[in-house]
Design an enzyme around this catalytic site. Structure first.
Site, short mmCIF file in Angstrom:
data_model
loop_
_atom_site.label_atom_id
_atom_site.label_comp_id
_atom_site.label_asym_id
_atom_site.label_seq_id
_atom_site.Cartn_x
_atom_site.Cartn_y
_atom_site.Cartn_z
N ASP A 21 14.84 -13.02 6.23
CA ASP A 21 13.49 -13.50 5.94
C ASP A 21 12.53 -12.39 6.36
OD1 ASP A 21 11.08 -15.25 5.79
OD2 ASP A 21 12.57 -16.84 5.64
N ALA A 72 14.80 -22.00 3.64
CA ALA A 72 15.96 -21.49 4.37
C ALA A 72 16.47 -20.18 3.78
CB ALA A 72 17.08 -22.53 4.36
N LYS A 73 16.05 -19.85 2.58
CA LYS A 73 16.43 -18.59 1.93
C LYS A 73 17.93 -18.37 1.98
CE LYS A 73 11.82 -16.66 2.54
NZ LYS A 73 11.16 -17.68 3.38
N ARG A 74 18.69 -19.38 1.58
CA ARG A 74 20.14 -19.30 1.59
C ARG A 74 20.65 -18.59 0.34
NH1 ARG A 74 19.18 -20.48 6.59
NH2 ARG A 74 20.10 -22.36 7.47
#
Lengths: 269, 269
Positions: free
Chosen positions: B99, A95-97
């Site tokens: 992303d 999710a690359k939070r």
């Protein structure tokens, strides 16, 4: 039990392949899943979980592609995650939070808290606000044997300028992220990891992952790196997860098991 | 109509205050919303929308605090967003997404596509994978008069090391992000913006926002900057949105309108 211990055990048993669950619209169409709506996402995700169960250590759902469908997409993801847990798969939610500390508590509650509907074993995080801003998230993860994978060096062509920028002490941004993760691991043994593209020239970034720090390496299969070359690409003690998505998923529902077995066979023992 | 034109019109009419919709657990408790569950989130969010309607130009839901509740939290957010659209408020979804390109398409579908259940007018994005990786997301936004706010320089203490790191051409990371956004704006006039903390020493970062690039400036109120000082903090042609959350939200449901009016009165005309 730390995340690192759980990961080591799973990889020892089933190998270092990480299967992506990436319901791209084009793949849904190729699978013949009509409408590309939330039920299609759920069927897609559960099929990948079924084919992966007992065969691989880790699956990695790409959260953005579920989020594209709003709350209904997240409901589909919740069911896929529940299936994966029931199947004994480790899950890295991709999710690359990343935000400031008090806000990261929300992401920790969502992804890294036992019993939450989106519970995963690990979460990919983005350190633009500083690796230190992630501390609370790491603490939450560690309390229940979970971990994060922090973005370090990615292989998309637009990324190098930022990730190679030099901090005041002369390190690359990617190396500074790695140092913060290593320091945390040294204190807690949690086994937080890094995301490092399979084809990255790590020396150029000053990136040297150690045995305490697993690596999630996207870029295998459709993105160009060969699974058979894993040892040559990463001649290191670090536990490296070879992540493949499209090259497996494009086999379609009926071909998934064979594609996963072929990928496993290609990986060095 | 570009996002910038829509934002200018709204700010000319109702001022530069941006009200955060941040359902922190402590605030939900202070509001007497039992359980801190998804219905509590929805009631909280809709109350902030009601109090903001006709009084401010922009509201900014903090997505992490909805995401903490999984799909049910997103369903609550969908209803809050629908309320905000119906009330004529501009919405910046504060999700700090980012992303590689093909994955960003999922985030663009979720947040920046007319008719999607999570439709907003703008989205905060995180450029760790390179500002160039965001291009597709910007294009999707522009097709329907929407925009992104890219993280540039934030005021949390852990952030400076990365955001001040020097790229190969000697700029700070923050200035490189700003340059990429400025270049895109020059070509399309979309009015993509930057997130710059209210108390940041912009000269140190080489950040000079221009009139074509709005600024979302968190840090007012509880975080220390005074709304009355907006002009002194940002002596620039850029349209600066002064974002306040806790200082307003802590007034409780009954005190929201008065707190919003007080904040508006404090802002310079």
């Amino acid at each position: 039990m730390t995340f690192l211990a759980r990961l080591r055990a799973a990889v020892a048993e089933r190998g270092a392949l990480c299967v992506g669950i990436d319901p791209h619209p084009a793949l849904l169409e190729a699978w013949g899943l009509p409408g590309s709506d939330a039920p299609a996402l759920e069927r897609f995700g559960r099929a990948v979980v079924d084919a992966s169960a007992g065969r691989v250590a880790v699956v990695k759902p790409q959260v953005a592609l579920f989020e594209a469908h709003g709350a209904a997409g997240f409901a589909a993801l919740e069911r896929v995650l529940a299936d994966a847990r029931d199947a004994g798969l480790l899950v890295i939610a991709d999710a690359k939070r990343g935000d400031i500390g008090s806000t990261n508590a929300g992401y920790a509650a969502a992804w890294l808290t036992p019993g939450s509907s989106l519970e995963a074993d690990a979460l990919t995080v983005s350190p633009y606000l500083g690796a230190g801003a992630l501390t609370g998230l790491l603490e939450t993860a560690e309390r229940s044997g979970k971990a994060v994978f922090a973005l370090a060096a990615t292989s998309n062509p637009e990324a190098a300028s930022l990730q190679l920028a030099r901090t005041a002490d002369g390190r690359s941004v990617a190396a500074a992220v790695a140092a913060a993760v290593a320091e945390r691991n040294a204190r807690t043994g949690a086994g937080h990891g890094l995301v490092i593209g399979a084809t990255i020239d790590r020396a150029r970034y000053g990136l040297e992952p150690d045995a305490a720090m697993p690596v999630l390496a996207p870029g295998f299969g459709a993105q160009g790196a060969r699974l058979a070359d894993l040892r040559e690409l990463f001649p290191t003690d670090a536990l490296v997860l070879a992540s493949a998505s499209r090259s497996i998923l494009q086999a379609g529902e009926a071909g998934l098991v064979a594609a996963i077995e072929a990928a496993r066979a290609e990986l060095p023992a």
